[in-house]
Write a protein that holds these residues in place. Structure first.
Motif, mmCIF file in Angstrom:
data_model
loop_
_atom_site.group_PDB
_atom_site.id
_atom_site.type_symbol
_atom_site.label_atom_id
_atom_site.label_comp_id
_atom_site.label_asym_id
_atom_site.label_seq_id
_atom_site.Cartn_x
_atom_site.Cartn_y
_atom_site.Cartn_z
ATOM 1 N N SER A 236 0.839 -1.197 0.000
ATOM 2 C CA SER A 236 0.000 0.000 0.000
ATOM 3 C C SER A 236 0.874 1.248 0.000
ATOM 4 O O SER A 236 1.969 1.239 0.572
ATOM 5 C CB SER A 236 -0.904 0.009 1.237
ATOM 6 N N PHE A 237 0.385 2.310 -0.649
ATOM 7 C CA PHE A 237 1.129 3.567 -0.687
ATOM 8 C C PHE A 237 0.165 4.696 -1.027
ATOM 9 O O PHE A 237 -0.965 4.458 -1.469
ATOM 10 C CB PHE A 237 2.268 3.508 -1.714
ATOM 11 N N SER A 238 0.597 5.926 -0.815
ATOM 12 C CA SER A 238 -0.251 7.095 -1.054
ATOM 13 C C SER A 238 0.319 7.950 -2.175
ATOM 14 O O SER A 238 1.539 8.118 -2.283
ATOM 15 C CB SER A 238 -0.363 7.947 0.212
ATOM 16 N N VAL A 239 -0.566 8.473 -3.025
ATOM 17 C CA VAL A 239 -0.215 9.438 -4.066
ATOM 18 C C VAL A 239 -1.340 10.463 -4.118
ATOM 19 O O VAL A 239 -2.515 10.091 -4.231
ATOM 20 C CB VAL A 239 -0.048 8.782 -5.453
ATOM 21 N N SER A 240 -0.995 11.746 -4.024
ATOM 22 C CA SER A 240 -1.987 12.826 -4.120
ATOM 23 C C SER A 240 -3.175 12.593 -3.189
ATOM 24 O O SER A 240 -4.336 12.727 -3.594
ATOM 25 C CB SER A 240 -2.477 12.972 -5.565
ATOM 26 N N SER A 241 -2.889 12.224 -1.973
ATOM 27 C CA SER A 241 -3.873 11.995 -0.902
ATOM 28 C C SER A 241 -4.765 10.773 -1.134
ATOM 29 O O SER A 241 -5.679 10.514 -0.357
ATOM 30 C CB SER A 241 -4.760 13.232 -0.687
ATOM 31 N N LEU A 242 -4.502 10.001 -2.184
ATOM 32 C CA LEU A 242 -5.236 8.755 -2.413
ATOM 33 C C LEU A 242 -4.399 7.581 -1.923
ATOM 34 O O LEU A 242 -3.179 7.539 -2.131
ATOM 35 C CB LEU A 242 -5.554 8.568 -3.895
ATOM 36 N N GLN A 243 -5.062 6.616 -1.287
ATOM 37 C CA GLN A 243 -4.380 5.439 -0.781
ATOM 38 C C GLN A 243 -4.556 4.288 -1.766
ATOM 39 O O GLN A 243 -5.681 3.906 -2.105
ATOM 40 C CB GLN A 243 -4.944 5.046 0.591
ATOM 41 N N PHE A 244 -3.445 3.723 -2.247
ATOM 42 C CA PHE A 244 -3.478 2.639 -3.228
ATOM 43 C C PHE A 244 -2.962 1.337 -2.623
ATOM 44 O O PHE A 244 -2.097 1.350 -1.742
ATOM 45 C CB PHE A 244 -2.596 2.973 -4.439
ATOM 46 N N ARG A 245 -3.491 0.239 -3.144
ATOM 47 C CA ARG A 245 -2.913 -1.071 -2.866
ATOM 48 C C ARG A 245 -2.819 -1.831 -4.185
ATOM 49 O O ARG A 245 -3.787 -1.884 -4.955
ATOM 50 C CB ARG A 245 -3.739 -1.872 -1.869
ATOM 51 N N ILE A 246 -1.651 -2.403 -4.463
ATOM 52 C CA ILE A 246 -1.415 -3.133 -5.714
ATOM 53 C C ILE A 246 -1.065 -4.579 -5.400
ATOM 54 O O ILE A 246 -0.241 -4.860 -4.527
ATOM 55 C CB ILE A 246 -0.275 -2.491 -6.530
ATOM 56 N N THR A 247 -1.701 -5.497 -6.137
ATOM 57 C CA THR A 247 -1.358 -6.912 -6.056
ATOM 58 C C THR A 247 -0.999 -7.387 -7.455
ATOM 59 O O THR A 247 -1.733 -7.117 -8.414
ATOM 60 C CB THR A 247 -2.544 -7.739 -5.515
ATOM 61 N N ASN A 248 0.139 -8.063 -7.597
ATOM 62 C CA ASN A 248 0.609 -8.534 -8.902
ATOM 63 C C ASN A 248 0.115 -9.957 -9.166
ATOM 64 O O ASN A 248 0.254 -10.832 -8.312
ATOM 65 C CB ASN A 248 2.144 -8.512 -8.959
ATOM 66 N N TYR A 249 -0.436 -10.158 -10.368
ATOM 67 C CA TYR A 249 -0.922 -11.474 -10.765
ATOM 68 C C TYR A 249 -0.381 -11.825 -12.148
ATOM 69 O O TYR A 249 -1.046 -11.623 -13.154
ATOM 70 C CB TYR A 249 -2.451 -11.513 -10.805
ATOM 71 N N SER A 250 0.842 -12.306 -12.231
ATOM 72 C CA SER A 250 1.408 -12.829 -13.483
ATOM 73 C C SER A 250 1.179 -11.904 -14.670
ATOM 74 O O SER A 250 0.579 -12.263 -15.677
ATOM 75 C CB SER A 250 0.809 -14.210 -13.797
ATOM 76 N N GLY A 251 1.666 -10.675 -14.535
ATOM 77 C CA GLY A 251 1.571 -9.720 -15.630
ATOM 78 C C GLY A 251 0.441 -8.722 -15.484
ATOM 79 O O GLY A 251 0.447 -7.699 -16.156
ATOM 80 N N LEU A 252 -0.533 -9.010 -14.636
ATOM 81 C CA LEU A 252 -1.632 -8.078 -14.387
ATOM 82 C C LEU A 252 -1.452 -7.443 -13.016
ATOM 83 O O LEU A 252 -0.933 -8.062 -12.089
ATOM 84 C CB LEU A 252 -2.984 -8.797 -14.445
ATOM 85 N N ARG A 253 -1.894 -6.193 -12.881
ATOM 86 C CA ARG A 253 -1.824 -5.489 -11.607
ATOM 87 C C ARG A 253 -3.256 -5.199 -11.139
ATOM 88 O O ARG A 253 -3.989 -4.475 -11.805
ATOM 89 C CB ARG A 253 -1.065 -4.157 -11.741
#
Length: 326
Positions: A236-253
């Motif tokens: 998880s991380f923040s950009v421009s006051s938005l909180q993001f979470r990224i999960t990687n799935y074999s080429g897809l995010r």
């Protein structure tokens, strides 16, 4: 195989593909697809790449590979002649979109067997026969590259195999789209977040409308490409006051962007209405509890549906139940 049996077999695979789309988690979908196709078409390995970029080499992080070792996708990068030949084949396939080709449809057999691509790369992984198909969505420019391979040099693909794969590929792509959308729907009431699936370069494959709206408001989308670092893995991380979470799935995010707190989104009055809605109260009963008219409650609910991106009273009740429990 007779044409009747061929059609029956192909239709069975298509039916099972779409059943998988609704049942299997997004991170496992391509694996289950290839296991299904391996049973019906007797393949040994394969590759499925979903991305938009066409002018970039193929990398491990872009790709789903089936029954191939780690590092397979990048093993040719240091071999200049092989790298050049891979790009030449890719260029030819781009000129034959949606057509399934055997490598021998592109390169004469003796020339192929004498090529560095075959001798230094394909032989190393026992890729003696392969069927390649590239499809590009004309609207989104999302590209799917699907390759099936056999490792037995004496077991080549037949014309019927090619026809079967050519029929299956658009169904595989549509089943992937349904799998992504089904994942969005299944998670909609679980957390106060909006979702998208991106390729490894930040290009949008599929996205919920509120996800796009939130990033547009923060100036984080340009030409269908998000302006965040999608190389981050499972964090998880923040950009421009938005909180993001990224999960990687074999080429897809798989990306989730956290919405503002529920009270901030709805305001106190709508939050109170949501509380009583979750208790199963009718509009009239909610109005009586809060000292407002039934018509006012109805107007508030319309706005709640729009803000929460739900389309029915039942979805809203489920949503508030989840929020009250968390």
């Amino acid at each position: 195989m007779s044409s009747i049996n061929f059609l029956a077999k192909t239709n069975q695979v298509v039916s099972e593909l779409f059943e998988l789309a609704y049942r299997v988690p997004i991170g496992e979908f391509k694996q289950h697809c290839f296991e299904l196709i391996a049973r019906h078409l007797n393949i040994d390995s394969g590759v499925w790449i979903t991305r938009t970029e066409q002018q970039v080499r193929f990398y491990e992080e872009d790709s789903f590979t089936f029954n191939l070792p780690d590092g397979f996708m990048e093993d040719y990068h240091h071999l200049s002649t092989v790298s050049q030949q891979v790009q030449q084949v890719f260029g030819i396939m781009l000129g034959n979109l949606d057509k399934t080709c055997d490598i021998l449809d592109i390169v004469p057999k003796q020339e192929w067997l004498g090529s560095d691509m075959y001798k230094l790369y394909c032989q190393k992984y026992d890729l003696h026969h392969s069927l390649m198909t590239i499809s590009v969505n004309p609207q989104s420019q999302v590209m799917n590259i699907i390759t099936l391979a056999r490792h037995n040099a004496d077991h080549s693909f037949s014309e019927q195999d090619k026809l079967c794969k050519e029929f299956l590929v658009p169904n595989m792509i549509e089943a992937l789209r349904i799998n992504i959308l089904s994942t969005f729907i299944s998670l909609r009431n679980a957390t106060l977040a909006h979702r998208a699936v991106l390729d490894g370069y930040g290009n949008i494959i599929e996205a919920e409308e509120p996800f796009i709206a939130a990033l547009e408001q923060a100036n984080l989308i340009t030409n269908n490409k998000v302006q965040i670092d999608v190389s981050r893995g499972d964090e998880s991380f923040s950009v421009s006051s938005l909180q993001f979470r990224i999960t990687n799935y074999s080429g897809l995010r798989f990306v989730e962007v956290q919405s503002a707190p529920l009270k901030e989104l709805l305001g106190q009055r709508k939050l109170e209405i949501g509380h009583w809605l979750a208790q199963g109260k009718t509009n009239k009963e909610i109005g009586n509890q809060l000292g407002i008219s039934e018509a006012t409650v109805k107007n508030h609910l319309k706005q709640i549906f729009r803000i929460l991106d739900v389309s029915s009273r039942q979805q809203a009740i489920s949503y508030f139940h989840q929020q009250l429990k968390s």
